[in-house]
Design a protein around this motif. Structure first.
Motif, PDB file in Angstrom:
ATOM      1  N   UNK A   1       0.815  -1.207   0.000  1.00  6.87           N
ATOM      2  CA  UNK A   1       0.000   0.000   0.000  1.00  6.87           C
ATOM      3  C   UNK A   1       0.860   1.273   0.000  1.00  6.87           C
ATOM      4  N   UNK A   2       2.155   1.129  -0.247  1.00  2.00           N
ATOM      5  CA  UNK A   2       3.081   2.261  -0.278  1.00  2.00           C
ATOM      6  C   UNK A   2       3.913   2.209  -1.552  1.00  2.00           C
ATOM      7  N   UNK A   3       4.372   3.378  -1.993  1.00  4.03           N
ATOM      8  CA  UNK A   3       5.360   3.415  -3.064  1.00  4.03           C
ATOM      9  C   UNK A   3       6.736   3.201  -2.453  1.00  4.03           C
ATOM     10  N   UNK A   4       7.568   2.330  -3.026  1.00  2.00           N
ATOM     11  CA  UNK A   4       8.834   1.989  -2.370  1.00  2.00           C
ATOM     12  C   UNK A   4       9.807   3.146  -2.228  1.00  2.00           C
ATOM     13  N   UNK A   5       9.801   4.103  -3.140  1.00  2.00           N
ATOM     14  CA  UNK A   5      10.740   5.221  -3.006  1.00  2.00           C
ATOM     15  C   UNK A   5      10.380   6.067  -1.787  1.00  2.00           C
ATOM     16  N   UNK A   6       9.098   6.404  -1.640  1.00  2.00           N
ATOM     17  CA  UNK A   6       8.703   7.218  -0.490  1.00  2.00           C
ATOM     18  C   UNK A   6       8.762   6.419   0.804  1.00  2.00           C
ATOM     19  N   UNK A   7       8.426   5.122   0.767  1.00  2.00           N
ATOM     20  CA  UNK A   7       8.500   4.320   1.979  1.00  2.00           C
ATOM     21  C   UNK A   7       9.948   4.137   2.430  1.00  2.00           C
ATOM     22  N   UNK A   8      10.859   3.955   1.494  1.00  2.00           N
ATOM     23  CA  UNK A   8      12.278   3.850   1.846  1.00  2.00           C
ATOM     24  C   UNK A   8      12.759   5.123   2.542  1.00  2.00           C
ATOM     25  N   UNK A   9      12.345   6.266   2.047  1.00  2.00           N
ATOM     26  CA  UNK A   9      12.706   7.543   2.664  1.00  2.00           C
ATOM     27  C   UNK A   9      12.154   7.634   4.083  1.00  2.00           C
ATOM     28  N   UNK A  10      10.883   7.253   4.270  1.00  2.00           N
ATOM     29  CA  UNK A  10      10.270   7.348   5.584  1.00  2.00           C
ATOM     30  C   UNK A  10      10.936   6.406   6.576  1.00  2.00           C
ATOM     31  N   UNK A  11      11.163   5.165   6.184  1.00  2.00           N
ATOM     32  CA  UNK A  11      11.807   4.205   7.079  1.00  2.00           C
ATOM     33  C   UNK A  11      13.202   4.681   7.480  1.00  2.00           C
ATOM     34  N   UNK A  12      13.968   5.148   6.520  1.00  2.00           N
ATOM     35  CA  UNK A  12      15.312   5.644   6.838  1.00  2.00           C
ATOM     36  C   UNK A  12      15.243   6.844   7.777  1.00  2.00           C
ATOM     37  N   UNK A  13      14.264   7.720   7.564  1.00  2.00           N
ATOM     38  CA  UNK A  13      14.119   8.890   8.432  1.00  2.00           C
ATOM     39  C   UNK A  13      13.756   8.489   9.853  1.00  2.00           C
ATOM     40  N   UNK A  14      12.807   7.549   9.998  1.00  2.00           N
ATOM     41  CA  UNK A  14      12.436   7.087  11.336  1.00  2.00           C
ATOM     42  C   UNK A  14      13.626   6.448  12.026  1.00  2.00           C
ATOM     43  N   UNK A  15      14.380   5.631  11.296  1.00  2.00           N
ATOM     44  CA  UNK A  15      15.543   4.975  11.900  1.00  2.00           C
ATOM     45  C   UNK A  15      16.572   6.000  12.345  1.00  2.00           C
ATOM     46  N   UNK A  16      16.773   7.044  11.554  1.00  2.00           N
ATOM     47  CA  UNK A  16      17.700   8.111  11.923  1.00  2.00           C
ATOM     48  C   UNK A  16      17.221   8.859  13.161  1.00  2.00           C
ATOM     49  N   UNK A  17      15.961   9.252  13.149  1.00  2.00           N
ATOM     50  CA  UNK A  17      15.430  10.067  14.240  1.00  2.00           C
ATOM     51  C   UNK A  17      15.331   9.308  15.549  1.00  2.00           C
TER      52      UNK A  17
ATOM     53  N   UNK B   1      14.590  -2.465 -11.506  1.00  2.00           N
ATOM     54  CA  UNK B   1      13.652  -2.721 -12.597  1.00  2.00           C
ATOM     55  C   UNK B   1      13.060  -4.108 -12.411  1.00  2.00           C
ATOM     56  N   UNK B   2      11.783  -4.120 -12.045  1.00  2.00           N
ATOM     57  CA  UNK B   2      11.064  -5.368 -11.874  1.00  2.00           C
ATOM     58  C   UNK B   2       9.748  -5.321 -12.612  1.00  2.00           C
ATOM     59  N   UNK B   3       8.886  -6.283 -12.311  1.00  2.00           N
ATOM     60  CA  UNK B   3       7.592  -6.342 -12.985  1.00  2.00           C
ATOM     61  C   UNK B   3       6.643  -5.266 -12.455  1.00  2.00           C
ATOM     62  N   UNK B   4       6.692  -5.012 -11.160  1.00  2.00           N
ATOM     63  CA  UNK B   4       5.747  -4.091 -10.524  1.00  2.00           C
ATOM     64  C   UNK B   4       6.402  -2.776 -10.096  1.00  2.00           C
ATOM     65  N   UNK B   5       7.706  -2.783  -9.956  1.00  2.00           N
ATOM     66  CA  UNK B   5       8.453  -1.606  -9.499  1.00  2.00           C
ATOM     67  C   UNK B   5       9.588  -1.359 -10.471  1.00  2.00           C
ATOM     68  N   UNK B   6       9.723  -0.128 -10.931  1.00  2.00           N
ATOM     69  CA  UNK B   6      10.815   0.183 -11.844  1.00  2.00           C
ATOM     70  C   UNK B   6      11.180   1.650 -11.727  1.00  2.00           C
ATOM     71  N   UNK B   7      12.466   1.916 -11.540  1.00  2.00           N
ATOM     72  CA  UNK B   7      12.939   3.293 -11.579  1.00  2.00           C
ATOM     73  C   UNK B   7      14.404   3.314 -11.983  1.00  2.00           C
ATOM     74  N   UNK B   8      14.768   4.379 -12.713  1.00  2.00           N
ATOM     75  CA  UNK B   8      16.147   4.606 -13.123  1.00  2.00           C
ATOM     76  C   UNK B   8      16.958   5.107 -11.931  1.00  2.00           C
ATOM     77  N   UNK B   9      18.280   5.260 -12.071  1.00  2.00           N
ATOM     78  CA  UNK B   9      19.127   5.618 -10.919  1.00  2.00           C
ATOM     79  C   UNK B   9      18.631   6.871 -10.200  1.00  2.00           C
TER      80      UNK B   9
END
Length: 218
Positions: free
Chosen positions: A89-105, A156-164
């Protein structure tokens, strides 16, 4: 032995920060927050995994990662986590940012419990085919691992894909917070061994036997 709690943090009950301070003062080690983004208002009422009528708390939870932040910044030792984050239910780019931020904080005290969700209309409202939710979760986690561990991440996968991309902060924990795969279904141990760092099951009568199976397979 370590001990902890799971909690539906709702806006009309004990606040996440207040509860976290109490849990830490009592000597416990962890506090996990449940996630549901919404509950559908039409069609047949959803039946929770434990059976019976759906409790009102399911539609009233705080955002779980926000609750983790609130709990983590007012404690010093307590580990905080999601029990579980509904990853499809999340986009992986934004979820990765949130998880990293919570871990930092929280000073590297975050535990990332993950699941694919049991409420199919809830999953579908996020644009995900419920029949593909486990495959989406796997790719999301693989993509997030790249973002957390690589300065220039690409997937780059079937459901998730992004360039560098560039994305900071990276998690405080290295290489990333523990990924704890939730669930007790027949294939859950396959998922734990495929992309998890541990298992986060609900209680079931055979759970200890399955822990032994997981250890043997690992």
């Amino acid at each position: 032995m370590e001990s902890g709690f799971g909690y539906f943090a709702t806006y009309d009950a004990v606040r996440p920060d207040v509860l976290a301070q109490l849990v830490e003062r009592r000597g416990h080690d962890a506090l996990f927050f449940t996630e549901h983004t919404h509950i559908q208002a039409t069609g047949e009422p959803p039946v929770p995994p434990e059976g019976g009528e759906l409790p009102r708390k399911y539609a009233r939870t705080y955002d779980a990662l926000t609750a983790c932040t609130a709990a983590g910044v007012v404690t010093t030792r307590l580990r905080v986590g999601t029990g579980v984050c509904l990853v499809p239910q999340h986009h992986p780019i934004s979820l990765a940012k949130t998880v990293a931020s919570v871990d930092h904080l929280t000073g590297g005290r975050f535990e990332f419990g993950v699941g694919a969700g049991w409420n199919e209309p809830e999953v579908r409202n996020h644009g995900v085919d419920p029949a593909r939710r486990f495959a989406v979760m796997k790719e999301n986690i693989e993509a997030m691992r790249r973002i957390w561990t690589q300065d220039r991440a690409e997937y780059h996968g079937r459901f998730v894909s992004f360039d560098p991309i560039f994305s900071w902060p990276k998690p405080a924990q290295r290489p990333h917070p523990p990924i704890l795969v939730g669930g007790t279904g027949p294939r859950v141990l396959d998922r734990v061994l495929s992309y998890g760092d541990g298992w986060l099951p609900n209680y079931a009568p055979d759970v200890l036997d399955r822990v032994g199976e997981l250890r043997r397979r690992a």
